[in-house]
Design a protein around this motif. Structure first.
Motif, short mmCIF file in Angstrom:
data_model
loop_
_atom_site.label_atom_id
_atom_site.label_comp_id
_atom_site.label_asym_id
_atom_site.label_seq_id
_atom_site.Cartn_x
_atom_site.Cartn_y
_atom_site.Cartn_z
N HIS A 222 2.35 6.81 -1.40
CA HIS A 222 3.45 7.52 -0.79
C HIS A 222 4.61 6.30 -0.27
O HIS A 222 5.53 6.83 0.14
CB HIS A 222 2.83 8.53 0.31
CG HIS A 222 2.10 9.53 -0.04
ND1 HIS A 222 2.49 10.35 -1.21
CD2 HIS A 222 0.99 9.65 -0.12
CE1 HIS A 222 1.66 11.35 -1.53
NE2 HIS A 222 0.38 10.81 -0.91
N VAL A 223 4.00 5.07 -0.19
CA VAL A 223 4.97 4.31 0.17
C VAL A 223 5.89 3.51 -0.83
O VAL A 223 5.37 2.90 -1.64
CB VAL A 223 4.13 2.92 0.88
CG1 VAL A 223 5.35 1.90 1.44
CG2 VAL A 223 3.28 3.49 2.03
N GLU A 224 7.09 3.98 -0.84
CA GLU A 224 7.98 3.80 -1.89
C GLU A 224 8.74 2.32 -1.42
O GLU A 224 9.17 1.91 -0.47
CB GLU A 224 8.93 4.77 -2.09
CG GLU A 224 8.58 5.98 -2.61
CD GLU A 224 9.49 7.01 -2.62
OE1 GLU A 224 10.58 6.76 -2.40
OE2 GLU A 224 8.92 8.30 -3.09
N HIS A 225 9.27 1.52 -2.54
CA HIS A 225 9.92 0.39 -2.62
C HIS A 225 9.32 -0.80 -1.85
O HIS A 225 10.07 -1.85 -1.45
CB HIS A 225 11.32 0.83 -2.04
CG HIS A 225 11.93 1.80 -2.82
ND1 HIS A 225 12.24 1.83 -4.01
CD2 HIS A 225 12.30 3.02 -2.21
CE1 HIS A 225 12.69 2.76 -4.41
NE2 HIS A 225 13.05 3.81 -3.32
N ILE A 226 7.93 -0.68 -1.65
CA ILE A 226 7.25 -1.81 -0.50
C ILE A 226 6.09 -2.14 -1.50
O ILE A 226 5.25 -1.47 -1.90
CB ILE A 226 6.81 -1.38 0.82
CG1 ILE A 226 8.15 -0.98 1.38
CG2 ILE A 226 6.17 -2.23 1.51
CD1 ILE A 226 7.91 -0.44 2.86
N PRO A 227 6.10 -3.47 -1.86
CA PRO A 227 5.00 -4.05 -2.75
C PRO A 227 3.47 -3.93 -1.73
O PRO A 227 3.11 -5.16 -1.51
CB PRO A 227 5.32 -5.14 -3.43
CG PRO A 227 6.30 -5.77 -2.33
CD PRO A 227 6.96 -4.41 -1.74
N VAL A 228 3.01 -3.00 -1.45
CA VAL A 228 1.81 -3.21 -0.50
C VAL A 228 0.74 -3.81 -1.19
O VAL A 228 0.09 -4.58 -0.37
CB VAL A 228 1.36 -1.58 -0.40
CG1 VAL A 228 0.35 -1.31 0.65
CG2 VAL A 228 2.53 -0.61 0.42
N GLU A 229 0.50 -3.70 -2.45
CA GLU A 229 -0.87 -4.58 -2.82
C GLU A 229 -0.45 -6.07 -2.68
O GLU A 229 -1.39 -6.81 -3.22
CB GLU A 229 -0.68 -4.27 -4.56
CG GLU A 229 0.45 -4.62 -5.36
CD GLU A 229 1.67 -3.70 -5.41
OE1 GLU A 229 2.73 -4.04 -6.01
OE2 GLU A 229 1.49 -2.86 -4.61
N ILE A 230 0.80 -6.52 -2.45
CA ILE A 230 1.05 -8.06 -2.27
C ILE A 230 1.17 -7.90 -0.86
O ILE A 230 0.53 -9.21 -0.08
CB ILE A 230 2.19 -8.25 -2.89
CG1 ILE A 230 1.94 -8.30 -4.54
CG2 ILE A 230 2.65 -9.88 -2.68
CD1 ILE A 230 3.24 -8.94 -5.04
N ILE A 231 1.82 -7.08 -0.11
CA ILE A 231 2.02 -7.47 1.17
C ILE A 231 0.80 -7.53 2.19
O ILE A 231 0.64 -8.26 3.08
CB ILE A 231 3.05 -6.34 1.90
CG1 ILE A 231 4.51 -6.63 1.27
CG2 ILE A 231 3.16 -6.34 3.23
CD1 ILE A 231 5.41 -5.45 1.60
N VAL A 232 0.08 -6.48 1.96
CA VAL A 232 -1.25 -6.41 2.74
C VAL A 232 -2.27 -7.73 2.56
O VAL A 232 -2.70 -8.21 3.54
CB VAL A 232 -1.84 -4.94 2.61
CG1 VAL A 232 -3.28 -4.96 3.41
CG2 VAL A 232 -1.28 -3.76 2.95
N PRO A 233 -2.44 -7.91 1.49
CA PRO A 233 -3.27 -9.13 1.22
C PRO A 233 -2.78 -10.28 2.08
O PRO A 233 -3.34 -11.12 2.49
CB PRO A 233 -3.58 -9.39 -0.35
CG PRO A 233 -3.39 -8.06 -0.79
CD PRO A 233 -2.37 -7.33 0.29
N ALA A 234 -1.40 -10.68 1.56
CA ALA A 234 -0.73 -11.78 2.17
C ALA A 234 -0.64 -11.71 3.76
O ALA A 234 -1.07 -12.64 4.25
CB ALA A 234 0.82 -11.88 1.68
N ALA A 235 -0.46 -10.47 4.57
CA ALA A 235 -0.52 -10.43 5.78
C ALA A 235 -1.99 -10.72 6.31
O ALA A 235 -2.15 -11.51 7.44
CB ALA A 235 -0.26 -9.09 6.11
#
Length: 235
Positions: A193-206
């Motif tokens: 449901h989170v649009e326009h945000i690459p969660v699959e990259i941001i979360v591991p990177a964070a």
């Protein structure tokens, strides 16, 4: 030969890649946890680490289809693996026989827990790629064993020669933890449901950045405490 179709060949390729990446993480954590141990203790730690990885893979593989249905299981594994990645950055105690024993038993506990978490990740990935094929699941299990055996010993040798690579290893484990969290069946639905945000990259990177920064801070703090204790004992 019906099994030589495009879907099965793609599944085999997926399983090979998953094993090289995820079983490689098992090898990485065994190598990092064993660094600095005396040769005799290192051999025993290697044995239990590798045996644990193999036994846990066999057990988890036998119930892989059930594990795929458990909500938040992979996410919980990711959180625990984050803690392990941080723990591996902290300095090992090397002041006396008692500390050596503590370091040895701590390495064994860390390896077994990490084996459980990363074997879970590996088995889930292989089971999903196998699409219900017992033969493909067995192939993935057999392939992961030599990766763990050879990789863990190589990692231990390299890290002892170049200690700075501990940060690289911990970063890889932290990234894997973040991927486990994002790829959990329930969490994946929430992130959709989170649009326009690459969660699959941001979360591991964070998570990786957090582990490395926190690990650096805690390592310096613990090193100062160990130095202070050694000065008191020597004085």
């Amino acid at each position: 030969m019906d099994w030589l179709n495009a879907q099965n060949l793609f599944s085999v390729l997926t399983i090979v890649i998953a094993d090289l990446l995820l079983a490689g993480d098992n090898a990485l954590v065994i190598g990092l946890a064993c660094r600095g141990l005396p040769p005799a203790q290192k051999r025993v730690a290697f044995f239990w680490g590798i045996a644990g990885a193999v036994i846990l893979r066999i057990i988890l593989t036998s119930i892989a289809t059930v594990l795929l249905m458990v909500p938040f299981l992979q996410a919980a594994g990711g959180l625990l693996l984050t803690w392990i990645a941080l723990k591996l950055l902290l300095p090992q105690q090397e002041a006396g026989e008692v500390d050596a024993a503590v370091s040895y038993t701590g390495a064994i506990k860390t390896i077994i827990l990490a084996d459980l978490l990363m074997s879970l990740d590996n088995v889930l990935a292989v089971a999903a790629a196998a699409h219900g094929s017992i033969a493909l699941v067995a192939f993935g299990l057999a392939l992961s064993i030599p990766v763990v055996i050879m990789g863990s010993q190589l990692v231990s040798l390299v890290v002892e020669r170049f200690p700075i690579l501990v940060y690289a290893g911990s970063g890889v484990l932290a990234w894997t933890a973040g991927k486990m969290l994002v790829e959990d069946r329930i969490m994946h639905r929430l992130f959709e449901h989170v649009e326009h945000i690459p969660v699959e990259i941001i979360v591991p990177a964070a998570i990786t950045l957090l582990v490395l920064v926190a690990g650096r801070f805690l390592k310096r703090r613990l090193q100062k405490k160990l130095q202070a204790r050694e000065e008191i004992l020597s004085g």
